[in-house]
Design an enzyme around this catalytic site. Sequence first.
Site, mmCIF file in Angstrom:
data_model
loop_
_atom_site.group_PDB
_atom_site.id
_atom_site.type_symbol
_atom_site.label_atom_id
_atom_site.label_comp_id
_atom_site.label_asym_id
_atom_site.label_seq_id
_atom_site.Cartn_x
_atom_site.Cartn_y
_atom_site.Cartn_z
ATOM 1 N N GLY A 299 0.711 -1.305 0.101
ATOM 2 C CA GLY A 299 -0.097 0.138 0.085
ATOM 3 C C GLY A 299 0.745 1.414 0.004
ATOM 4 O O GLY A 299 0.105 2.483 -0.096
ATOM 5 N N CYS A 300 2.164 1.170 -0.092
ATOM 6 C CA CYS A 300 3.151 2.185 -0.167
ATOM 7 C C CYS A 300 3.605 2.253 -1.345
ATOM 8 O O CYS A 300 4.067 1.363 -2.186
ATOM 9 C CB CYS A 300 4.197 2.168 1.043
ATOM 10 S SG CYS A 300 3.804 2.243 2.619
ATOM 11 N N GLN A 301 3.672 3.563 -2.120
ATOM 12 C CA GLN A 301 4.246 3.656 -3.360
ATOM 13 C C GLN A 301 5.617 3.534 -3.444
ATOM 14 O O GLN A 301 6.235 2.801 -4.214
ATOM 15 C CB GLN A 301 3.804 5.272 -3.876
ATOM 16 C CG GLN A 301 4.236 5.207 -5.422
ATOM 17 C CD GLN A 301 3.874 6.482 -5.726
ATOM 18 O OE1 GLN A 301 3.595 7.349 -5.102
ATOM 19 N NE2 GLN A 301 4.101 6.961 -7.207
ATOM 20 N N SER A 302 6.329 4.079 -2.264
ATOM 21 C CA SER A 302 7.825 3.866 -2.360
ATOM 22 C C SER A 302 7.892 2.544 -1.424
ATOM 23 O O SER A 302 7.072 1.934 -0.801
ATOM 24 C CB SER A 302 8.364 4.972 -1.351
ATOM 25 O OG SER A 302 7.577 5.143 -0.060
#
Length: 141
Positions: free
Chosen positions: A52-55
């Site tokens: 759920g984190c782009q990074s």
Amino acid sequence: MSNEVLEAQQELIADFELFEDWMDRYQYIIDLGRRLPDFPEELRIEENRIRGCQSQVWFVAEQTDGRLQFRAISDAAIVSGLIAMLLRLYSDRSPQDILDSPPDFVAALQLESHLSPTRSNGLASMLAAIRRFAAEALEAA
């Protein structure tokens, strides 16, 4: 009985009130992230990644003497700063304190309106992971 997480949230909110605008707040968040302790390369594995984190975000929890210790790192400066804030609030706390403390600091600091949607999602994913670790620790106790 005092709740250390809620006290830490109040301190964090007070720190942010020292800054007049969001450019200074972003810089403060980035500076917090630069001070994260080293994160061992061997822990940067798929099972420690937060979804759920782009990074890229790696997050691990350990329990010692009834308290949870969190370690985490990201490849993005702002996200590393958010991690530093979360570690300040939740690391070395009891699982019950964590679960009894809604993340009121997110609204108080207006993070959702000042972070991109993907960073807000990442923050929510990290908070969910912290609460999941706490719930699992309580269940195992």
